[in-house]
Design an enzyme around this catalytic site. Sequence first.
Site, PDB file in Angstrom:
ATOM      1  N   GLY A  24      -0.969   0.160 -10.177  1.00 25.80           N
ATOM      2  CA  GLY A  24      -1.365   1.535  -9.878  1.00 25.80           C
ATOM      3  C   GLY A  24      -0.195   2.506  -9.918  1.00 25.80           C
ATOM      4  O   GLY A  24      -0.280   3.578 -10.532  1.00 25.80           O
ATOM      5  N   GLU A  45       9.935   0.694  -4.835  1.00 30.30           N
ATOM      6  CA  GLU A  45       9.433  -0.650  -5.189  1.00 30.30           C
ATOM      7  C   GLU A  45      10.565  -1.655  -4.949  1.00 30.30           C
ATOM      8  O   GLU A  45      11.608  -1.572  -5.598  1.00 30.30           O
ATOM      9  CB  GLU A  45       8.989  -0.670  -6.658  1.00 30.30           C
ATOM     10  CG  GLU A  45       8.720  -2.051  -7.234  1.00 30.30           C
ATOM     11  CD  GLU A  45       7.640  -2.857  -6.518  1.00 30.30           C
ATOM     12  OE1 GLU A  45       6.491  -2.411  -6.480  1.00 30.30           O
ATOM     13  OE2 GLU A  45       7.981  -3.930  -5.944  1.00 30.30           O
ATOM     14  N   VAL A  88       9.088   0.590   1.668  1.00 28.70           N
ATOM     15  CA  VAL A  88       8.733   1.617   2.659  1.00 28.70           C
ATOM     16  C   VAL A  88       8.390   0.892   3.959  1.00 28.70           C
ATOM     17  O   VAL A  88       7.658  -0.099   3.961  1.00 28.70           O
ATOM     18  CB  VAL A  88       7.523   2.461   2.178  1.00 28.70           C
ATOM     19  CG1 VAL A  88       6.967   3.319   3.309  1.00 28.70           C
ATOM     20  CG2 VAL A  88       7.924   3.334   1.000  1.00 28.70           C
ATOM     21  N   CYS A 171      -9.667  -9.277  -7.077  1.00 27.50           N
ATOM     22  CA  CYS A 171     -10.415 -10.054  -8.079  1.00 27.50           C
ATOM     23  C   CYS A 171     -11.350 -11.071  -7.442  1.00 27.50           C
ATOM     24  O   CYS A 171     -11.047 -12.277  -7.378  1.00 27.50           O
ATOM     25  CB  CYS A 171      -9.499 -10.747  -9.071  1.00 27.50           C
ATOM     26  SG  CYS A 171     -10.474 -11.305 -10.485  1.00 27.50           S
ATOM     27  N   ASP A 303      -5.437  -1.606  -4.814  1.00 28.29           N
ATOM     28  CA  ASP A 303      -5.981  -2.543  -3.827  1.00 28.29           C
ATOM     29  C   ASP A 303      -5.801  -2.090  -2.374  1.00 28.29           C
ATOM     30  O   ASP A 303      -6.462  -2.635  -1.488  1.00 28.29           O
ATOM     31  CB  ASP A 303      -5.284  -3.911  -3.979  1.00 28.29           C
ATOM     32  CG  ASP A 303      -5.563  -4.567  -5.315  1.00 28.29           C
ATOM     33  OD1 ASP A 303      -6.458  -4.098  -6.036  1.00 28.29           O
ATOM     34  OD2 ASP A 303      -4.877  -5.561  -5.632  1.00 28.29           O
ATOM     35  N   THR A 312      -9.498  -4.581  -8.484  1.00 22.95           N
ATOM     36  CA  THR A 312      -9.067  -5.170  -9.754  1.00 22.95           C
ATOM     37  C   THR A 312      -8.143  -4.212 -10.507  1.00 22.95           C
ATOM     38  O   THR A 312      -8.120  -3.008 -10.240  1.00 22.95           O
ATOM     39  CB  THR A 312     -10.282  -5.437 -10.681  1.00 22.95           C
ATOM     40  OG1 THR A 312     -10.964  -4.187 -10.871  1.00 22.95           O
ATOM     41  CG2 THR A 312     -11.246  -6.453 -10.099  1.00 22.95           C
ATOM     42  N   CYS A 346     -14.822  -7.628 -13.996  1.00 19.80           N
ATOM     43  CA  CYS A 346     -14.354  -8.950 -13.642  1.00 19.80           C
ATOM     44  C   CYS A 346     -14.592  -9.874 -14.834  1.00 19.80           C
ATOM     45  O   CYS A 346     -15.739 -10.205 -15.134  1.00 19.80           O
ATOM     46  CB  CYS A 346     -15.106  -9.438 -12.401  1.00 19.80           C
ATOM     47  SG  CYS A 346     -14.374 -10.937 -11.764  1.00 19.80           S
TER      48      CYS A 346
HETATM   49  P1  FAD Z   1      -0.162  -4.468  -7.267  1.00 20.29           P
HETATM   50  O1  FAD Z   1      -0.246  -4.489  -8.750  1.00 20.29           O
HETATM   51  O2  FAD Z   1      -0.225  -5.771  -6.548  1.00 20.29           O
HETATM   52  O3  FAD Z   1       1.190  -3.706  -6.900  1.00 20.29           O
HETATM   53  C1  FAD Z   1       1.570  -3.415  -5.583  1.00 20.29           C
HETATM   54  C2  FAD Z   1       3.070  -3.136  -5.581  1.00 20.29           C
HETATM   55  O4  FAD Z   1       3.437  -2.590  -4.310  1.00 20.29           O
HETATM   56  C3  FAD Z   1       3.890  -4.410  -5.778  1.00 20.29           C
HETATM   57  O5  FAD Z   1       4.773  -4.247  -6.862  1.00 20.29           O
HETATM   58  C4  FAD Z   1       4.618  -4.571  -4.457  1.00 20.29           C
HETATM   59  O6  FAD Z   1       5.913  -5.153  -4.588  1.00 20.29           O
HETATM   60  C5  FAD Z   1       4.698  -3.125  -3.948  1.00 20.29           C
HETATM   61  N1  FAD Z   1       4.859  -3.011  -2.503  1.00 20.29           N
HETATM   62  C6  FAD Z   1       4.299  -3.785  -1.542  1.00 20.29           C
HETATM   63  N2  FAD Z   1       4.748  -3.397  -0.330  1.00 20.29           N
HETATM   64  C7  FAD Z   1       5.576  -2.346  -0.524  1.00 20.29           C
HETATM   65  C8  FAD Z   1       6.352  -1.521   0.346  1.00 20.29           C
HETATM   66  N3  FAD Z   1       6.363  -1.725   1.661  1.00 20.29           N
HETATM   67  N4  FAD Z   1       7.089  -0.532  -0.200  1.00 20.29           N
HETATM   68  C9  FAD Z   1       7.080  -0.328  -1.553  1.00 20.29           C
HETATM   69  N5  FAD Z   1       6.396  -1.087  -2.417  1.00 20.29           N
HETATM   70  C10 FAD Z   1       5.658  -2.086  -1.906  1.00 20.29           C
HETATM   71  N6  FAD Z   1      -7.771  -7.727 -12.009  1.00 20.29           N
HETATM   72  C11 FAD Z   1      -8.523  -7.511 -13.112  1.00 20.29           C
HETATM   73  O7  FAD Z   1      -8.797  -6.363 -13.454  1.00 20.29           O
HETATM   74  N7  FAD Z   1      -9.004  -8.547 -13.870  1.00 20.29           N
HETATM   75  C12 FAD Z   1      -8.722  -9.838 -13.571  1.00 20.29           C
HETATM   76  O8  FAD Z   1      -9.139 -10.756 -14.283  1.00 20.29           O
HETATM   77  C13 FAD Z   1      -7.917 -10.103 -12.414  1.00 20.29           C
HETATM   78  N8  FAD Z   1      -7.640 -11.375 -12.077  1.00 20.29           N
HETATM   79  C14 FAD Z   1      -6.787 -11.610 -11.031  1.00 20.29           C
HETATM   80  C15 FAD Z   1      -6.457 -12.932 -10.758  1.00 20.29           C
HETATM   81  C16 FAD Z   1      -5.570 -13.226  -9.745  1.00 20.29           C
HETATM   82  C17 FAD Z   1      -5.245 -14.671  -9.445  1.00 20.29           C
HETATM   83  C18 FAD Z   1      -4.970 -12.166  -9.002  1.00 20.29           C
HETATM   84  C19 FAD Z   1      -3.964 -12.474  -7.923  1.00 20.29           C
HETATM   85  C20 FAD Z   1      -5.319 -10.845  -9.270  1.00 20.29           C
HETATM   86  C21 FAD Z   1      -6.227 -10.546 -10.274  1.00 20.29           C
HETATM   87  N9  FAD Z   1      -6.630  -9.238 -10.564  1.00 20.29           N
HETATM   88  C22 FAD Z   1      -7.437  -8.996 -11.642  1.00 20.29           C
HETATM   89  C23 FAD Z   1      -6.321  -8.135  -9.623  1.00 20.29           C
HETATM   90  C24 FAD Z   1      -5.204  -7.189 -10.043  1.00 20.29           C
HETATM   91  O9  FAD Z   1      -4.029  -7.912 -10.346  1.00 20.29           O
HETATM   92  C25 FAD Z   1      -4.937  -6.206  -8.911  1.00 20.29           C
HETATM   93  O10 FAD Z   1      -6.165  -5.640  -8.506  1.00 20.29           O
HETATM   94  C26 FAD Z   1      -3.988  -5.083  -9.339  1.00 20.29           C
HETATM   95  O11 FAD Z   1      -2.720  -5.630  -9.639  1.00 20.29           O
HETATM   96  C27 FAD Z   1      -3.879  -4.038  -8.227  1.00 20.29           C
HETATM   97  O12 FAD Z   1      -2.899  -3.093  -8.515  1.00 20.29           O
HETATM   98  P2  FAD Z   1      -2.110  -2.372  -7.313  1.00 20.29           P
HETATM   99  O13 FAD Z   1      -1.184  -1.413  -7.940  1.00 20.29           O
HETATM  100  O14 FAD Z   1      -3.060  -1.915  -6.275  1.00 20.29           O
HETATM  101  O15 FAD Z   1      -1.291  -3.570  -6.628  1.00 20.29           O
END
Ligand code: FAD
Length: 420
Positions: A24, A45, A88, A171, A303, A312, A346
Amino acid sequence: MKESTESNAGRRKHQIVIVGGGAGGLSVASAALKQRPDLDIAIVEPSESHYYQPAWTLVGGGAYDVQATRRAEADCIPQQAHWIKQRVATFQPNQNQVTLDDDSVVGYEYLVIAAGIQLDWNKIEGLEETLGKNGVTSNYSFELAPYTWECIRKFRGGKALFTYPATPIKCAGAPQKILYLAADHFRRNGISADMHYCTAGNVMFGVPFYSQALDQVMAHYGATPEYKHNLIAVDGPNKKATFEVGDNKEKSTIAFDMLHVVPPQSAPDFIKSSPLANAAGWVAVNPGTLRHDTYGNVFGLGDCTSTPNSKTAAAVRAQSRIAVSNLLAVIDGNELTQVYDGYASCPLTTSKGKMLLAEFSYDGKITPSFPSDPRVPRRSYWWMKTTLLPKMYWDMVQGRPGPDWHTEREFPVELPAIQP
Ligand code: FAD
């Protein structure tokens, strides 16, 4: 990528601060900078690596190289953005600032929160001690996904358990996808497996339209769904898993030869304890505009937010367009015009070679990208999962989200023939 330094006033300040450089955070930063290269954006990050998590299912199924799921974070942060390589710790939205782990402070005019979901491995007694050995594994980590494939490869028969916890997870299809990949491998190799899908829920999938099709896939493999089974403890050396079962939460211990665990998950602790969280701990944003309910200069996506969609990367793709557009509207003093419809998808790997693409929006609306019946597993979708979707992901985090064809469509109530 630029360095973020303290200003003369001894306090760093950026026009836009993004918390999290995952799917995101990077998508919003890159897409916003593509539209307005002069924006002053800092990404907080702590991680040196960025992961393409959706492929960890394929890694666990022996169909993808785990190293191809990781890229250096430094190579993912856009050139024009500042990278603050820290965590953070707390938010002070009334002062428009965040405090980092080292107690330094970063001010902002606008804040975007995309910090992902927290994996609460410690909520299952005995799990952390045995993960990665004794046949206990999980695709929910870069380190462990290859061990899933090792467990499947070395399985010579017996009982295999696949769990789904009693919390929201990222997911929601991943817990059963790996069961199908394992079942397909066992069947192809003539291995007799007693497979159980132990879910704390009471249905196969949250959207009934797809759930019925997945019931059939589970039945095709002869796997037993165990509803209202919530994993609470693992005894690795003795290969026993303990569940709370049913509404009365009676304890039941099941012996296993292989156990794939999906950990309980929750909003990150630093968000739960912040003024930006709702009662359940998620960043409290409007489900349509993604703007914070109280603080008009704060947005959230991915998420970690309160939006009631399936968590996802596919949802992030849809949300990032909305978040960027509405953020720029607020900066310009304009009305917010873009509304997120809750889209998520999904990609359910029903065998090593076929995939069922479940696409849906808020209220379980069926919103596929293609006119064909989405309940049918297809070979072309397997190619999509292994080749096209990874490319689309890496494009998305570089600010190129690609086409969006999803639209509400109608299909016969009757289930089509399902051949996983
Ligand atoms: P993330 O990509 O997890 O990024 C969060 C970031 O925040 C990380 O880099 C972390 O280091 C950082 N962070 C955490 N705490 C702090 C803090 N205190 N300060 C600063 N930074 C911080 N999605 C699909 O669409 N299709 C699929 O088939 C699918 N399969 C999946 C299978 C598995 C096994 C898994 C684990 C996930 C799957 N997903 C899938 C889900 C998808 O990976 C996540 O929904 C997506 O990565 C969410 O993005 P995000 O930016 O919210 O979180």
